[in-house]
Design a protein around this motif. Structure first.
Motif, PDB file in Angstrom:
ATOM      1  N   GLU A  32       0.865  -1.179   0.000  1.00 59.29           N
ATOM      2  CA  GLU A  32       0.000   0.000   0.000  1.00 59.29           C
ATOM      3  C   GLU A  32       0.899   1.226   0.000  1.00 59.29           C
ATOM      4  O   GLU A  32       2.034   1.184   0.483  1.00 59.29           O
ATOM      5  N   ILE A  34       0.581   5.234   1.118  1.00 57.26           N
ATOM      6  CA  ILE A  34      -0.261   6.217   1.812  1.00 57.26           C
ATOM      7  C   ILE A  34       0.453   7.561   1.816  1.00 57.26           C
ATOM      8  O   ILE A  34       1.600   7.660   2.246  1.00 57.26           O
ATOM      9  N   ASN A  52      -5.175   8.753  -5.758  1.00 58.73           N
ATOM     10  CA  ASN A  52      -6.275   7.843  -5.430  1.00 58.73           C
ATOM     11  C   ASN A  52      -6.754   7.028  -6.626  1.00 58.73           C
ATOM     12  O   ASN A  52      -7.524   6.073  -6.453  1.00 58.73           O
ATOM     13  N   THR A  58      -3.321   5.708  -1.624  1.00 57.00           N
ATOM     14  CA  THR A  58      -4.287   6.596  -0.977  1.00 57.00           C
ATOM     15  C   THR A  58      -3.667   7.956  -0.710  1.00 57.00           C
ATOM     16  O   THR A  58      -2.529   8.047  -0.244  1.00 57.00           O
ATOM     17  N   ILE A  60      -4.702  11.587   1.331  1.00 59.76           N
ATOM     18  CA  ILE A  60      -5.637  12.304   2.198  1.00 59.76           C
ATOM     19  C   ILE A  60      -5.030  13.653   2.547  1.00 59.76           C
ATOM     20  O   ILE A  60      -3.864  13.729   2.949  1.00 59.76           O
TER      21      ILE A  60
END
Length: 292
Positions: A32, A34, A52, A58, A60
């Motif tokens: 992953e 992030i 995304n 991901t 944010i």
């Protein structure tokens, strides 16, 4: 297996994430990526939102700034895999085998791996103090890094087991720029963890102009004094603080502090690492006077 963690602030991290994601897919391991923006509220985050659209990635954007240490701790908390690879947003792997080079160390136990830093030798970069400082103090040969692994620990490119990170973490009292890597490294050593330097460098792309780099350097010096006053580090363990304490002992703090603006202007106008180092000393003397 691997969580790649990227803190960013007002910087387009998409190119880095795309590069890393491509390498990870080729390795066919669980992963992953992030990326957290630490409350910059920047229009650049429109580009970062594209992260995304990538598989297992991901992005944010936080509304409020939590600080350089806290954002890294939050990234680690969010991570689901047992190995954490921390990368700054303004870097790019030197090698297309960057991920492969780290994977081969996954069988190691309780060790932190630092890949190293390089700088691109463009004509444009060579006029900047940040580039000159980085070439002198950060782009270090593997042999030299291995002689003193903790001295050349940089948070911009390191691999660590999540279980180890959870015991150390970054000191969240340090909110502003600078020296969080120093304290983290010292805590690792204190807890008995080995730091291993390896040849797996990233290019540092974010070259600040002279005025901004000097501003950041002064913030880092403030953090150094804060760490000393808070008893988070031993002043005798750092050559720079030992020097300041000697200057204080000989009642020369005021004289050295008086020269700070001169050294700052010389460092900025001449892009001089020598005068930057002189400025660090004189600025620390100023800060010492304020705390006496």
């Amino acid at each position: 297996m691997l969580s790649v963690l990227i803190p960013t602030y007002n910087y387009n991290a998409f190119l880095l994430v795309k590069n890393i994601q491509k390498q990870l897919v080729l390795e066919k391991i669980p992963f992953e990526i992030i990326c957290f923006d630490d409350g910059s509220n920047s229009s650049i985050n429109i580009n970062n939102e594209e992260i995304n659209t990538l598989s297992n990635a991901t992005f944010i954007a936080f509304k409020k700034n939590v600080g350089r240490s806290a954002i890294r701790n939050l990234l680690a908390e969010k991570a689901t895999f047992n190995w954490l690879l921390f990368l700054d947003a303004d870097v790019l792997p030197v090698s297309n085998n960057f991920i492969k080079n780290y994977i081969k160390y996954f069988n190691s136990d309780k060790i932190v791996f630092c890949g190293g830093i390089k700088y691109q030798d463009s004509t444009e970069n060579q006029k900047y103090l940040r580039y000159k400082y980085g070439k002198k103090n950060e782009e270090i040969s593997l042999n030299k890094r291995r002689q003193n692994p903790s001295k050349y620990f940089f948070t911009s490119n390191f691999l660590i087991q999540k279980a180890v990170f959870s015991k150390i973490k970054f000191e969240e009292k340090l909110v502003d720029y600078g020296r969080e890597d120093l304290l983290f490294c010292m805590d690792l050593i204190k807890e008995g963890y080995k730091i291993e330097q390896i040849a797996n460098e990233v290019y540092h792309l974010g070259i600040d102009d002279n005025a901004l780099f000097i501003k950041k350097t002064k913030k880092a010096m403030k953090n150094l004094i804060f760490l000393e006053k808070s008893n988070l580090i031993d002043a005798d363990s750092l050559q720079l603080l030992k020097l300041i304490n000697k200057i204080s002992k000989f009642k020369l703090l005021k004289a050295a502090a008086f020269l700070q603006p001169v050294f700052e202007n010389l460092a900025k106008n001449k892009s001089s690492v020598f005068f930057l180092n002189c400025m660090k000393v004189s600025y620390l003397c100023q800060l010492k006077l304020k705390h006496e």
